[in-house]
Scaffold this motif. Structure first.
Motif, PDB file in Angstrom:
ATOM      1  N   LYS A 279       0.831  -1.196   0.000  1.00 38.73           N
ATOM      2  CA  LYS A 279       0.000   0.000   0.000  1.00 38.73           C
ATOM      3  C   LYS A 279       0.874   1.257   0.000  1.00 38.73           C
ATOM      4  CE  LYS A 279      -3.618   2.270   2.621  1.00 38.73           C
ATOM      5  NZ  LYS A 279      -4.279   2.327   3.924  1.00 38.73           N
ATOM      6  N   PHE A 280       1.921   1.184   0.802  1.00 37.40           N
ATOM      7  CA  PHE A 280       2.871   2.290   0.887  1.00 37.40           C
ATOM      8  C   PHE A 280       3.504   2.552  -0.482  1.00 37.40           C
ATOM      9  CE2 PHE A 280       7.409   3.344   1.525  1.00 37.40           C
ATOM     10  CZ  PHE A 280       7.263   4.590   2.097  1.00 37.40           C
ATOM     11  N   LEU A 281       3.919   1.457  -1.149  1.00 38.31           N
ATOM     12  CA  LEU A 281       4.515   1.598  -2.489  1.00 38.31           C
ATOM     13  C   LEU A 281       3.527   2.214  -3.463  1.00 38.31           C
ATOM     14  CD1 LEU A 281       6.566  -1.662  -3.176  1.00 38.31           C
ATOM     15  CD2 LEU A 281       7.374   0.606  -2.485  1.00 38.31           C
ATOM     16  N   LYS A 282       2.264   1.750  -3.388  1.00 36.57           N
ATOM     17  CA  LYS A 282       1.231   2.219  -4.285  1.00 36.57           C
ATOM     18  C   LYS A 282       1.028   3.731  -4.116  1.00 36.57           C
ATOM     19  CE  LYS A 282      -3.286   0.825  -4.491  1.00 36.57           C
ATOM     20  NZ  LYS A 282      -4.350  -0.137  -4.170  1.00 36.57           N
ATOM     21  N   LYS A 283       1.009   4.160  -2.873  1.00 37.35           N
ATOM     22  CA  LYS A 283       0.815   5.579  -2.585  1.00 37.35           C
ATOM     23  C   LYS A 283       1.967   6.406  -3.124  1.00 37.35           C
ATOM     24  CE  LYS A 283      -2.210   6.610   1.224  1.00 37.35           C
ATOM     25  NZ  LYS A 283      -2.308   6.405   2.665  1.00 37.35           N
ATOM     26  N   ARG A 284       3.211   5.913  -2.889  1.00 30.83           N
ATOM     27  CA  ARG A 284       4.383   6.642  -3.354  1.00 30.83           C
ATOM     28  C   ARG A 284       4.401   6.711  -4.865  1.00 30.83           C
ATOM     29  NH1 ARG A 284       9.646   6.730  -0.264  1.00 30.83           N
ATOM     30  NH2 ARG A 284      10.278   7.010  -2.416  1.00 30.83           N
ATOM     31  N   GLY A 285       3.961   5.609  -5.484  1.00 31.92           N
ATOM     32  CA  GLY A 285       3.951   5.550  -6.948  1.00 31.92           C
ATOM     33  C   GLY A 285       3.054   6.605  -7.547  1.00 31.92           C
ATOM     34  N   ARG A 286       1.989   6.907  -6.837  1.00 34.09           N
ATOM     35  CA  ARG A 286       1.000   7.847  -7.367  1.00 34.09           C
ATOM     36  C   ARG A 286       1.432   9.281  -7.207  1.00 34.09           C
ATOM     37  NH1 ARG A 286      -4.383   5.728  -5.284  1.00 34.09           N
ATOM     38  NH2 ARG A 286      -4.635   3.945  -6.637  1.00 34.09           N
ATOM     39  N   VAL A 287       2.059   9.571  -6.069  1.00 37.11           N
ATOM     40  CA  VAL A 287       2.419  10.956  -5.771  1.00 37.11           C
ATOM     41  C   VAL A 287       3.525  11.436  -6.709  1.00 37.11           C
ATOM     42  CG1 VAL A 287       3.261  12.550  -4.005  1.00 37.11           C
ATOM     43  CG2 VAL A 287       1.736  10.689  -3.383  1.00 37.11           C
TER      44      VAL A 287
END
Ligand SMILES: Nc1ncnc2c1ncn2[C@@H]1O[C@H](COP(=O)(O)OP(=O)(O)OP(=O)(O)O)[C@@H](O)[C@H]1O
Ligand SMILES: [Mg+2]
Lengths: 256, 270
Positions: free
Chosen positions: B262-270
């Motif tokens: 989830k953390f990776l997904k969030k970073r990927g989006r920002v």
């Protein structure tokens, strides 16, 4: 013809704190009734009584011709609560799933969506301008968009009697006009009975044919034709009151 | 075929394990979203009292576990629907009562080795008799959940308004409580009464980190349940670890992985 709602001498109190006393009210099939009155005057309470969420202390309450305690055909009625947006924002459901759940009665043996119902969800989403948000999570939408989703949910199963408790809060002006048009069409063209709590002067003056004023723990029904729009504008110019000063035949005053 | 699958007791264990791996997280999704995760815990302690009673009287323990926990579940539902505000408190009291009774009954057992496997689960105690109970009940549970899918969905989203959509609220709530009681009782054989509540909730917690819809939440929860149970059973067979404990630890690892993704997904989006 049976009345949509028939209220006789209805009283209700929250833990001994009276909110409504000896209320009488009739709502007919073709009506668009606006509930108006100050905060805390019992508008939401009366709606909750009408959908069976609260039980009256005394008096008679008939919905679609049936005494409320015996009424079972809930899917003929729709209700949108004033608190509709206070849900768990991290609830993992899409807009489609939220709306689909209201079609429960129309589902087959397995309570899941079929092609026909899926199309129904899509067309109602189009109606509220959210067709691109079908698969978005409900919590990720803006407040006004969520409000639209709940409006769509309320309308999706084609109810005969629609209760809306301040449905336009947080909705932008453009969609407010669309929404009023929509409600108007439902009322005038499709013959749906609408009961709506609103502080919005346009709805009250132009669309609703009846106005139910809440004051002094009572409800007074007027024909909206009796209210002059100019008078109303004049009033809000100087005071925060929406309804012009007027007398109620059996006592009571809107100021209370 | 790997050695682990050649023993008939291990075949039974895997069969029952996988059934539980599907239904426990499945009901967990509805339970957690209704914010009632404590119910799993409460019922499992009541079920333990039933098992202890069964061992004491020489009656099939799973049967008494089901009986005790279904009765408790119906009582809990009554309390929950009446006094929603203090539901947590009444659950804690019922949990304590179940544990108290279980402790007393266990103290009365002459041989307490039998109860250990019901507390922490075991690879070897799944009998053929268990299969005849678990398989039909699991089929009924799955059927009920899928027949009333959107009903249960609505109840977990907004119980108050479900009635207006024509959903049989009372019937579904009662059915759901019975399903939880039965699932908990059936699961005790492998996961153990003290750990079953975790198999109901942790896979769901992992799924919630990543899912984008309700359907996906169910799918990911069941995936996490099945993967963790099989990993847990295999490693407990080869490493001689308690299966229930191993399954839970694997689930915790999955949860941490989900958080990381989830953390990776969030970073990927920002
Ligand atoms: N759940 C409750 N418990 C106790 N009292 C309540 C409850 N809900 C409302 N009340 C009281 O009942 C009265 C009427 O409330 P109600 O919500 O019906 O008002 P309303 O006309 O809808 O107001 P608003 O315009 O603010 O929505 C208020 O005095 C309120 O304090
Ligand atoms: Mg209100």
């Amino acid at each position: 013809m049976t009345k949509m709602v028939r209220v006789r001498n209805l009283s209700f109190s929250y833990d001994g704190h009276p909110v409504l006393k000896n209320v009488n009210l009739d709502i007919e099939k073709e009506d668009f009734v606006a509930f108006v009155g100050p905060n805390g005057s019992g508008k939401s309470t009366l709606m909750k009584l009408m959908i069976g969420e609260l039980v009256p202390d005394s008096g008679e309450l008939r919905i679609l011709g049936t005494e409320i305690s015996e009424f079972r055909e809930w899917s003929r009625i729709a209700y949108m609560s004033q608190q509709v947006r206070s849900f768990n924002y991290s609830f993992p459901a899409t807009v489609k799933e939220i709306i689909a759940a209201n079609l429960y009665q129309e589902m087959g043996f397995f309570k899941v969506l079929n092609k026909k119902l899926e199309e129904k969800v899509e067309s109602i989403l189009e109606l509220v301008g959210l067709e691109d948000y079908k698969n978005k999570q409900i919590g990720s939408l803006s407040g006004g968009q969520q409000q639209r989703v709940f409006i769509a949910r309320t309308l999706v199963n084609d109810p005969e009697l629609i209760f809306l408790d301040e449905p336009m809060v947080g909705i932008d002006a453009a969609f407010q006009d669309d929404f009023i048009d929509l409600i108007n069409r439902l009322n005038k063209d499709l013959g749906k009975c609408i009961v709506m709590v609103s502080h919005d002067i346009h709805v009250i003056s132009k669309q609703a044919n009846k106005i139910a004023c809440f004051s002094n723990q009572n409800v007074f029904l007027h024909d909206s034709a009796d209210f002059e729009i100019d008078e109303i504008y004049g009033e809000i110019g100087c005071q925060k009151r929406i309804i012009p000063e007027h007398q109620h035949i059996n006592g009571g005053d809107t100021d209370a | 075929m790997p050695e682990v699958f050649t023993y008939s007791f291990m075949q039974r264990t895997f069969l029952v394990g996988n059934i539980i791996a599907v239904i426990a997280p499945l009901i967990g999704v509805f339970l957690i979203l209704k914010r009632l995760s404590l119910i799993g815990n409460t019922i499992s302690h009541i079920a333990l009292a039933g098992v202890a009673m069964g061992l004491l009287l020489g009656i099939y323990p799973v049967f008494l576990a089901i009986l005790f926990s279904v009765l408790a579940a119906l009582g809990i539902e009554k309390i929950r629907s009446r006094f929603n505000d203090y539901a947590e408190l009444s659950l804690s009291i019922i949990l304590a009562a179940g544990l108290g009774i279980a402790a007393i009954l266990i103290g009365m057992l002459k041989n307490s080795t039998g109860i250990m496997s019901y507390l922490f689960g075991s690879l070897t105690i799944v009998s053929t008799q268990d299969l005849y109970v678990v398989i039909p009940m699991a089929i009924v549970i799955l059927l009920v959940i899928f027949v009333f899918y959107y009903g249960f969905f609505f109840l977990s989203f907004n119980e108050k308004e479900a009635r207006l959509a024509g959903i049989p609220v009372r019937f579904l709530n009662l059915s759901f409580m019975i399903i939880i009681a039965v699932t908990v009782s059936l699961s005790m054989r492998i996961v153990g009464g003290l750990l079953i509540a975790s198999l109901i909730s942790i896979p769901v917690a992992s799924a919630l980190q990543l899912a984008r819809s309700f359907k996906e939440t169910i799918f990911l929860s069941v995936m996490a349940g099945v993967l963790s149970v099989n990993t847990g059973l295999i490693s407990s067979y080869y490493l001689d670890l308690a299966p229930g404990g191993t399954i839970i630890i694997v689930n915790i690892l999955f949860f941490l992985l989900a958080l990381f993704l989830k953390f990776l997904k969030k970073r990927g989006r920002v």
